[in-house]
Design a protein around this motif. Structure first.
Motif, PDB file in Angstrom:
ATOM      1  N   VAL A  32      -2.341  -0.291  11.376  1.00 28.65           N
ATOM      2  CA  VAL A  32      -1.365  -0.783  10.405  1.00 28.65           C
ATOM      3  C   VAL A  32      -0.125   0.111  10.335  1.00 28.65           C
ATOM      4  N   GLY A  33      -0.231   1.331  10.876  1.00 26.28           N
ATOM      5  CA  GLY A  33       0.922   2.230  10.875  1.00 26.28           C
ATOM      6  C   GLY A  33       0.826   3.375   9.892  1.00 26.28           C
ATOM      7  N   LYS A  34      -0.389   3.658   9.392  1.00 20.29           N
ATOM      8  CA  LYS A  34      -0.562   4.756   8.425  1.00 20.29           C
ATOM      9  C   LYS A  34      -0.098   6.081   8.999  1.00 20.29           C
ATOM     10  N   GLY A  35      -0.502   6.357  10.245  1.00 25.32           N
ATOM     11  CA  GLY A  35      -0.171   7.640  10.862  1.00 25.32           C
ATOM     12  C   GLY A  35       1.323   7.842  11.033  1.00 25.32           C
ATOM     13  N   THR A  36       2.024   6.802  11.464  1.00 18.74           N
ATOM     14  CA  THR A  36       3.469   6.896  11.656  1.00 18.74           C
ATOM     15  C   THR A  36       4.180   7.082  10.328  1.00 18.74           C
ATOM     16  N   LEU A  37       3.742   6.346   9.317  1.00 20.17           N
ATOM     17  CA  LEU A  37       4.321   6.522   7.988  1.00 20.17           C
ATOM     18  C   LEU A  37       4.101   7.944   7.482  1.00 20.17           C
ATOM     19  N   MET A  38       2.895   8.444   7.674  1.00 18.37           N
ATOM     20  CA  MET A  38       2.557   9.787   7.199  1.00 18.37           C
ATOM     21  C   MET A  38       3.385  10.855   7.908  1.00 18.37           C
ATOM     22  N   ARG A  39       3.491  10.754   9.225  1.00 13.89           N
ATOM     23  CA  ARG A  39       4.266  11.753   9.982  1.00 13.89           C
ATOM     24  C   ARG A  39       5.727  11.778   9.538  1.00 13.89           C
ATOM     25  N   THR A  40       6.310  10.614   9.360  1.00 18.02           N
ATOM     26  CA  THR A  40       7.713  10.545   8.940  1.00 18.02           C
ATOM     27  C   THR A  40       7.878  11.075   7.522  1.00 18.02           C
ATOM     28  N   LEU A 139      -0.868  -2.559   4.099  1.00 22.33           N
ATOM     29  CA  LEU A 139      -1.234  -3.865   4.652  1.00 22.33           C
ATOM     30  C   LEU A 139      -0.355  -4.229   5.841  1.00 22.33           C
ATOM     31  N   PRO A 140      -0.906  -4.958   6.821  1.00 18.79           N
ATOM     32  CA  PRO A 140      -0.072  -5.499   7.894  1.00 18.79           C
ATOM     33  C   PRO A 140       0.590  -6.791   7.406  1.00 18.79           C
ATOM     34  N   PRO A 141       1.698  -7.189   8.018  1.00 22.28           N
ATOM     35  CA  PRO A 141       2.296  -8.470   7.629  1.00 22.28           C
ATOM     36  C   PRO A 141       1.397  -9.661   7.951  1.00 22.28           C
ATOM     37  N   ASP A 176      -7.073  -5.063  -3.211  1.00 19.21           N
ATOM     38  CA  ASP A 176      -6.876  -5.186  -4.660  1.00 19.21           C
ATOM     39  C   ASP A 176      -7.528  -4.056  -5.448  1.00 19.21           C
ATOM     40  N   GLU A 177      -8.423  -3.312  -4.804  1.00 16.61           N
ATOM     41  CA  GLU A 177      -9.057  -2.177  -5.484  1.00 16.61           C
ATOM     42  C   GLU A 177      -8.078  -1.025  -5.698  1.00 16.61           C
ATOM     43  N   PHE A 178      -6.963  -1.038  -4.974  1.00 19.58           N
ATOM     44  CA  PHE A 178      -6.057   0.108  -4.942  1.00 19.58           C
ATOM     45  C   PHE A 178      -4.913  -0.048  -5.936  1.00 19.58           C
ATOM     46  N   ASP A 179      -4.385   1.094  -6.371  1.00 19.64           N
ATOM     47  CA  ASP A 179      -3.326   1.091  -7.378  1.00 19.64           C
ATOM     48  C   ASP A 179      -2.054   0.439  -6.865  1.00 19.64           C
ATOM     49  N   ILE A 180      -1.742   0.702  -5.605  1.00 20.03           N
ATOM     50  CA  ILE A 180      -0.476   0.234  -5.014  1.00 20.03           C
ATOM     51  C   ILE A 180      -0.759  -0.382  -3.654  1.00 20.03           C
ATOM     52  N   GLN A 181      -0.106  -1.493  -3.356  1.00 15.49           N
ATOM     53  CA  GLN A 181      -0.218  -2.134  -2.047  1.00 15.49           C
ATOM     54  C   GLN A 181       1.172  -2.208  -1.419  1.00 15.49           C
ATOM     55  N   ILE A 182       1.261  -1.754  -0.181  1.00 21.40           N
ATOM     56  CA  ILE A 182       2.544  -1.754   0.546  1.00 21.40           C
ATOM     57  C   ILE A 182       2.345  -2.494   1.863  1.00 21.40           C
ATOM     58  N   VAL A 183       3.162  -3.514   2.109  1.00 21.38           N
ATOM     59  CA  VAL A 183       3.109  -4.242   3.376  1.00 21.38           C
ATOM     60  C   VAL A 183       4.024  -3.542   4.376  1.00 21.38           C
ATOM     61  N   ASN A 184       3.451  -3.091   5.486  1.00 17.47           N
ATOM     62  CA  ASN A 184       4.242  -2.411   6.516  1.00 17.47           C
ATOM     63  C   ASN A 184       4.791  -3.451   7.500  1.00 17.47           C
ATOM     64  N   THR A 189      11.529   0.093   4.945  1.00 18.29           N
ATOM     65  CA  THR A 189      11.217  -0.448   3.616  1.00 18.29           C
ATOM     66  C   THR A 189       9.857   0.056   3.143  1.00 18.29           C
ATOM     67  N   ALA A 190       8.878   0.034   4.060  1.00 20.31           N
ATOM     68  CA  ALA A 190       7.539   0.527   3.710  1.00 20.31           C
ATOM     69  C   ALA A 190       7.586   2.013   3.374  1.00 20.31           C
ATOM     70  N   LEU A 191       8.357   2.780   4.144  1.00 23.21           N
ATOM     71  CA  LEU A 191       8.472   4.217   3.903  1.00 23.21           C
ATOM     72  C   LEU A 191       9.105   4.495   2.544  1.00 23.21           C
ATOM     73  N   CYS A 192      10.139   3.754   2.198  1.00 28.48           N
ATOM     74  CA  CYS A 192      10.785   3.929   0.896  1.00 28.48           C
ATOM     75  C   CYS A 192       9.827   3.580  -0.241  1.00 28.48           C
ATOM     76  N   SER A 193       9.022   2.552  -0.055  1.00 30.29           N
ATOM     77  CA  SER A 193       8.031   2.171  -1.072  1.00 30.29           C
ATOM     78  C   SER A 193       6.991   3.270  -1.227  1.00 30.29           C
ATOM     79  N   LEU A 194       6.617   3.891  -0.106  1.00 29.64           N
ATOM     80  CA  LEU A 194       5.648   4.985  -0.139  1.00 29.64           C
ATOM     81  C   LEU A 194       6.233   6.194  -0.872  1.00 29.64           C
ATOM     82  N   GLU A 195       7.495   6.516  -0.585  1.00 25.09           N
ATOM     83  CA  GLU A 195       8.155   7.629  -1.283  1.00 25.09           C
ATOM     84  C   GLU A 195       8.222   7.374  -2.777  1.00 25.09           C
ATOM     85  N   LYS A 196       8.518   6.157  -3.141  1.00 23.93           N
ATOM     86  CA  LYS A 196       8.604   5.806  -4.570  1.00 23.93           C
ATOM     87  C   LYS A 196       7.235   5.954  -5.240  1.00 23.93           C
ATOM     88  N   ALA A 197       6.192   5.568  -4.524  1.00 20.67           N
ATOM     89  CA  ALA A 197       4.840   5.690  -5.075  1.00 20.67           C
ATOM     90  C   ALA A 197       4.456   7.148  -5.301  1.00 20.67           C
TER      91      ALA A 197
END
Length: 200
Positions: A32-40, A139-141, A176-184, A189-197
């Motif tokens: 889904v791109g977790k690793g790339t988001l995390m590295r950036t 989440l993936p699109p 739905d178990e999680f506090d925040i859901q971000i579609v990558n 856009t996904a990175l900015c949502s992650l930073e905001k979280a």
């Protein structure tokens, strides 16, 4: 290798009442791109602490021990589990993954924001121990796009890809178990949502 895991430590009541720092859980299906988001994210915000996991899987091209993962044998991993040295651990796609307990506790108690990039089972374990942790599901699109991303890595056999996609469908149902859901879908856009979280 794995010296950071040399300290024996079991669960304590401290885990229930950490307040000086912040614990963030990031999970989502493979590819889904977790690793790339995390590295950036870590490049942009070096003040964040990324908890390096242990795994029994073989290193991928470009991965380094102690940087991407602590690469250990199954026997060694099982010893660490028996000694209570993991905050969480799970088996995923035939390999073990686990988060060393001691570094996470030390960093959170010193006021750091700690990021855990872990699988669904591990995320559930951590949320039980740390109900105050902020949990984020990536989440993936679409499943079709997820399959495309997994194939583009050229790291898995057809059987492994099929297993990952079947598992991904079950994991996505747990979002739905999680506090925040971000579609990558769009990376920035996904990175900015992650930073905001994390910082919001």
């Amino acid at each position: 290798m794995m010296q950071v895991l040399s300290i024996k430590s079991g669960a304590t009541t401290k885990e229930q009442c950490l307040s000086s720092g912040k614990l963030m859980i990031l999970t989502g299906p493979s590819g889904v791109g977790k690793g790339t988001l995390m590295r950036t994210l870590l490049q942009r915000h070096p003040e964040l602490y990324y908890s390096v996991s242990a795994t029994t899987r073989a290193p991928r091209s470009g991965e380094s021990d102690g940087i991407n993962y602590y690469f250990v044998s199954r026997t060694r991993f099982e010893q660490l589990v028996a000694n209570g040295e993991f905050l969480e651990w799970a088996e995923f796609a035939g390999n073990y993954y686990g988060t060393p307990r001691q570094p996470v506790l030390e960093k959170v108690n010193s006021g750091k924001t700690v990021l855990l990039e872990i699988e669904l089972d591990g995320a559930r374990q951590v949320r039980t121990s740390f109900p105050q942790a902020i949990s984020i599901f990536i989440l993936p699109p679409s499943l079709g796009e997820l399959e495309k991303r997994i194939r583009s890595r050229n790291q898995d056999s057809e059987d492994a890809i099929a297993r990952r996609l079947i598992l991904a469908q079950d994991e996505i149902k747990a979002a739905d178990e999680f506090d925040i859901q971000i579609v990558n879908d769009d990376f920035e856009t996904a990175l900015c949502s992650l930073e905001k979280a994390i910082f919001g």
